[in-house]
Each structure stands twice: as structure tokens, then as C-alpha cells.
Design a protein around this motif. Structure first.
Motif, short mmCIF file in Angstrom:
data_model
loop_
_atom_site.label_atom_id
_atom_site.label_comp_id
_atom_site.label_asym_id
_atom_site.label_seq_id
_atom_site.Cartn_x
_atom_site.Cartn_y
_atom_site.Cartn_z
N ASP A 11 -91.58 10.87 -63.04
CA ASP A 11 -91.25 11.36 -64.29
C ASP A 11 -90.47 10.08 -64.99
N VAL A 12 -90.29 10.21 -66.07
CA VAL A 12 -89.91 9.14 -66.87
C VAL A 12 -88.51 9.81 -67.49
N VAL A 13 -87.27 9.22 -67.08
CA VAL A 13 -86.01 9.66 -67.63
C VAL A 13 -85.19 8.68 -68.21
N GLN A 14 -84.15 9.22 -68.80
CA GLN A 14 -83.30 8.08 -69.40
C GLN A 14 -81.88 8.56 -69.28
N LEU A 15 -80.78 7.67 -69.10
CA LEU A 15 -79.51 8.15 -69.13
C LEU A 15 -79.15 8.99 -70.00
N GLU A 21 -85.81 3.53 -70.92
CA GLU A 21 -86.49 4.64 -70.17
C GLU A 21 -86.87 4.12 -68.86
N MET A 22 -86.70 4.91 -67.56
CA MET A 22 -86.94 4.57 -66.37
C MET A 22 -87.86 5.49 -65.54
N SER A 23 -88.48 5.03 -64.40
CA SER A 23 -89.34 5.84 -63.72
C SER A 23 -88.63 6.36 -62.60
N VAL A 24 -88.72 7.59 -62.16
CA VAL A 24 -88.13 8.06 -60.99
C VAL A 24 -89.15 7.50 -59.83
N ASP A 45 -83.90 -1.81 -60.55
CA ASP A 45 -83.81 -0.58 -59.92
C ASP A 45 -82.16 -0.18 -59.51
N GLY A 46 -82.16 1.31 -59.61
CA GLY A 46 -80.64 1.52 -59.08
C GLY A 46 -80.64 3.09 -58.98
N TRP A 47 -79.51 3.45 -58.56
CA TRP A 47 -79.39 4.99 -57.87
C TRP A 47 -78.60 5.72 -59.04
N PHE A 48 -78.71 6.88 -59.29
CA PHE A 48 -78.22 7.54 -60.58
C PHE A 48 -78.02 8.97 -60.00
N PRO A 49 -76.97 9.64 -60.40
CA PRO A 49 -76.94 10.97 -60.08
C PRO A 49 -77.78 11.80 -61.11
N GLY A 50 -78.21 12.96 -60.74
CA GLY A 50 -79.27 13.73 -61.43
C GLY A 50 -78.63 14.38 -62.66
N ALA A 51 -77.11 14.54 -62.78
CA ALA A 51 -76.52 14.89 -64.16
C ALA A 51 -76.46 13.90 -65.11
N SER A 52 -76.69 12.76 -64.70
CA SER A 52 -76.55 11.49 -65.68
C SER A 52 -77.73 11.28 -66.16
N LEU A 53 -78.81 12.01 -65.96
CA LEU A 53 -80.25 11.88 -66.34
C LEU A 53 -80.79 12.79 -67.24
N LYS A 54 -81.54 12.46 -68.25
CA LYS A 54 -82.54 13.37 -68.97
C LYS A 54 -83.79 13.24 -68.94
N LEU A 55 -84.73 14.36 -68.83
CA LEU A 55 -86.23 14.04 -68.85
C LEU A 55 -86.75 13.49 -70.20
#
Length: 61
Positions: A11-15, A21-24, A45-55
Motif C-alpha cells: 500500500d502507498v501511504v503518507q504521514l 509517499e511511502m510503500s508499506v 525506511d522507518g517505523w511509523f505508528p498506524g495512526a500517523s499514516l493515511k492511505l
């Protein structure tokens, strides 16, 4: 508190606050996601909490 959206590998997400844009890449059992993106020609690459990301888009769309 609302449950954070779940994302799948590819999935492509963004903060939510913006940024590239980032790939999961992977998901950790604690709800954090390892994402990767390019900064110029360098793969980051980096780790991010799900709540900080949008699809942005689902894998394959």
C-alpha cells in the motif's frame, strides 16, 4: 479512541502531517508499519505508528 486504519504490504501511504509517499513493507504486531521511500536516489525506511499514516492508494490500484 478510533481504531487506526490497517495497511497491507505494498500500500502507498503518507504521514498525516505530509511528506513523501511511502510503500508499506511490513507490519509489526504492535500496530507499527515499516515503510520505505526514496529521498532522491537513496532508499530510506522507518517505523511509523498506524495512526500517523493515511492511505494514498491500495496495492495494485
Amino acid at each position: 479512541m478510533a481504531k487506526a486504519e490497517e495497511f497491507n504490504t505494498g500500500d502507498v501511504v503518507q504521514l498525516v502531517s505530509g511528506g513523501p509517499e511511502m510503500s508499506v513493507k511490513t507490519q509489526h504486531s504492535d500496530g507499527e508499519y515499516n515503510c520505505q521511500w526514496f529521498a532522491g536516489k537513496k532508499l530510506e525506511d522507518g517505523w511509523f505508528p498506524g495512526a500517523s499514516l493515511k492511505l494514498i492508494k491500495k496495492r495494485g490500484e
